[in-house]
Design a protein around this motif. Structure first.
Motif, mmCIF file in Angstrom:
data_model
loop_
_atom_site.group_PDB
_atom_site.id
_atom_site.type_symbol
_atom_site.label_atom_id
_atom_site.label_comp_id
_atom_site.label_asym_id
_atom_site.label_seq_id
_atom_site.Cartn_x
_atom_site.Cartn_y
_atom_site.Cartn_z
ATOM 1 N N LEU A 1 0.916 -1.187 -0.575
ATOM 2 C CA LEU A 1 -0.074 -0.297 0.148
ATOM 3 C C LEU A 1 0.869 1.880 0.080
ATOM 4 O O LEU A 1 1.937 1.446 0.616
ATOM 5 N N THR A 2 0.127 2.213 -0.689
ATOM 6 C CA THR A 2 0.916 3.715 -0.346
ATOM 7 C C THR A 2 0.971 4.358 1.101
ATOM 8 O O THR A 2 -0.077 3.537 1.719
ATOM 9 N N ALA A 3 1.390 5.428 1.413
ATOM 10 C CA ALA A 3 1.247 6.163 2.897
ATOM 11 C C ALA A 3 0.001 6.583 3.072
ATOM 12 O O ALA A 3 -0.948 6.349 3.589
ATOM 13 N N SER A 4 -0.134 6.916 1.412
ATOM 14 C CA SER A 4 -1.857 7.611 1.712
ATOM 15 C C SER A 4 -3.012 6.636 1.965
ATOM 16 O O SER A 4 -4.086 6.441 3.348
ATOM 17 N N GLN A 5 -2.586 5.499 1.517
ATOM 18 C CA GLN A 5 -3.507 3.937 1.839
ATOM 19 C C GLN A 5 -3.852 3.453 2.814
ATOM 20 O O GLN A 5 -4.564 3.391 3.783
ATOM 21 N N ARG A 6 -2.378 3.361 3.957
ATOM 22 C CA ARG A 6 -2.472 3.165 4.770
ATOM 23 C C ARG A 6 -2.811 3.434 6.041
ATOM 24 O O ARG A 6 -3.454 3.853 6.528
ATOM 25 N N PHE A 7 -2.844 5.385 6.053
ATOM 26 C CA PHE A 7 -3.459 6.500 6.376
ATOM 27 C C PHE A 7 -4.965 5.848 6.499
ATOM 28 O O PHE A 7 -5.682 6.452 7.211
ATOM 29 N N HIS A 8 -5.541 5.806 5.173
ATOM 30 C CA HIS A 8 -6.730 5.956 5.040
ATOM 31 C C HIS A 8 -7.562 4.975 5.981
ATOM 32 O O HIS A 8 -8.770 4.704 6.144
ATOM 33 N N ALA A 9 -6.387 3.343 5.078
ATOM 34 C CA ALA A 9 -7.151 2.361 5.791
ATOM 35 C C ALA A 9 -7.156 2.318 7.142
ATOM 36 O O ALA A 9 -8.823 1.769 8.126
ATOM 37 N N VAL A 10 -6.225 2.241 7.780
ATOM 38 C CA VAL A 10 -6.361 3.142 9.285
ATOM 39 C C VAL A 10 -7.407 3.379 10.100
ATOM 40 O O VAL A 10 -8.412 3.734 11.433
ATOM 41 N N SER A 11 -7.637 4.975 9.437
ATOM 42 C CA SER A 11 -8.501 6.125 10.052
ATOM 43 C C SER A 11 -10.056 5.021 9.547
ATOM 44 O O SER A 11 -10.873 5.007 10.329
ATOM 45 N N ALA A 12 -10.325 4.152 8.145
ATOM 46 C CA ALA A 12 -12.396 3.625 8.651
ATOM 47 C C ALA A 12 -11.993 2.771 8.965
ATOM 48 O O ALA A 12 -13.084 3.078 9.784
ATOM 49 N N LEU A 13 -10.877 1.571 10.033
ATOM 50 C CA LEU A 13 -11.001 0.825 11.194
ATOM 51 C C LEU A 13 -11.544 1.481 11.601
ATOM 52 O O LEU A 13 -12.340 0.795 12.670
ATOM 53 N N VAL A 14 -10.108 2.439 12.579
ATOM 54 C CA VAL A 14 -10.959 2.930 13.431
ATOM 55 C C VAL A 14 -12.090 3.506 13.332
ATOM 56 O O VAL A 14 -12.725 3.530 14.697
ATOM 57 N N GLY A 15 -12.773 4.514 12.383
ATOM 58 C CA GLY A 15 -13.727 5.127 12.143
ATOM 59 C C GLY A 15 -15.415 3.480 12.950
ATOM 60 O O GLY A 15 -15.807 4.011 13.323
ATOM 61 N N VAL A 16 -14.697 2.622 12.282
ATOM 62 C CA VAL A 16 -16.022 1.705 11.939
ATOM 63 C C VAL A 16 -15.730 0.970 13.418
ATOM 64 O O VAL A 16 -16.780 0.802 14.118
ATOM 65 N N VAL A 17 -14.912 0.935 14.612
ATOM 66 C CA VAL A 17 -14.312 0.776 15.686
ATOM 67 C C VAL A 17 -15.354 1.422 16.900
ATOM 68 O O VAL A 17 -16.129 0.829 17.167
ATOM 69 N N VAL A 18 -15.360 2.682 16.588
ATOM 70 C CA VAL A 18 -15.277 3.447 17.824
ATOM 71 C C VAL A 18 -16.284 3.612 17.537
ATOM 72 O O VAL A 18 -17.619 3.684 17.883
ATOM 73 N N GLY A 19 -17.299 4.174 16.170
ATOM 74 C CA GLY A 19 -18.511 5.031 16.080
ATOM 75 C C GLY A 19 -19.251 3.224 16.641
ATOM 76 O O GLY A 19 -20.310 3.586 16.424
ATOM 77 N N SER A 20 -19.257 2.168 15.640
ATOM 78 C CA SER A 20 -20.015 1.267 16.534
ATOM 79 C C SER A 20 -20.066 0.805 17.396
ATOM 80 O O SER A 20 -21.210 0.677 18.282
ATOM 81 N N ALA A 21 -19.192 1.071 18.323
ATOM 82 C CA ALA A 21 -18.892 0.827 20.036
ATOM 83 C C ALA A 21 -19.878 1.961 20.443
ATOM 84 O O ALA A 21 -20.822 1.785 21.772
#
Length: 215
Positions: free
Chosen positions: A122-142
């Motif tokens: 992945l590119t640095a941008s893709q990594r950043f957005h991937a982790v941001s999306a993952l955290v968003g799903v986890v925190v938002g769902s919780a």
């Protein structure tokens, strides 16, 4: 500082951020309000440090997880671990990564998630957005799962399934031409499982990441 943060977390667990005042905390510690200012400058710092203190055991669990051959599988386990922690303490969501200059445990969790993306093409941008999306799903769902029940549920007049069924019935009464999507999914909504909903959202996110990285 350790005892201050432990008591602050206990107050937050009992009644949320509104219950955490310097006066209430001082009473629990058996001292004066002024003594707390030796450790934190204001309530915002206290909340951020308390949230990070609560994240410490979660980071310990994540650090001890064995690494598999599949970074997506490892991300899934880490995400579920974080989700479970925030469901148990819904107040955490408001302060997660709010001040990483002092939230070292929280930043450590973010780093552990990100390190899994370093194992993918992945590119640095893709990594950043991937982790941001993952955290968003986890925190938002919780956060959704940890919402305060309605007053009638608190009073014991209806349980969760009865409440959802009543909302679903209201949805069924809507004009199907104006609300075609709502009519399509209303049976799924009626009596749905919140944890299953989270896991489905997590899988959608991880599947997209797997396709992007070609894992």
């Amino acid at each position: 500082m350790e005892s201050v943060l432990e008591e602050a977390v206990a107050l937050l667990d009992e009644a949320g951020a509104s219950a955490l005042t310097f006066r209430a905390l001082a009473q629990r510690l058996g001292g004066g309000v002024a003594s707390i200012y030796w450790y934190v400058a204001n309530k915002d710092e206290l909340l951020d440090r308390a949230a990070d203190h609560a994240m410490g055991p979660v980071l310990d669990v994540v650090e001890k997880l064995p690494q598999s051959d599949d970074p997506i599988d490892d991300l899934r386990v880490m995400a579920v671990t974080l989700f479970d922690a925030i469901v148990q303490r819904p107040w955490l969501s408001a302060y997660f990564m709010r001040n990483t200059s002092i939230q070292t445990h929280t930043l450590g969790l973010y780093e552990k998630l990100g390190q899994q993306t370093l194992r993918m093409n992945l590119t640095a941008s893709q990594r950043f957005h991937a982790v941001s999306a993952l955290v968003g799903v986890v925190v938002g769902s919780a956060v959704d799962l940890g919402q305060e029940p309605t007053q009638e549920m608190l009073d014991g007049n209806v349980d969760r399934d009865e409440y959802l069924h009543r909302v679903a019935q209201d949805w069924r009464d809507l004009d199907p031409q104006e609300f075609p999507f709502v009519h399509e999914i209303v049976d799924e909504f009626d009596g749905h499982d919140d944890v299953d909903q989270f896991r489905s959202a997590l899988e959608l996110t991880l599947t997209g990441l797997r396709l992007q990285a070609g894992v």
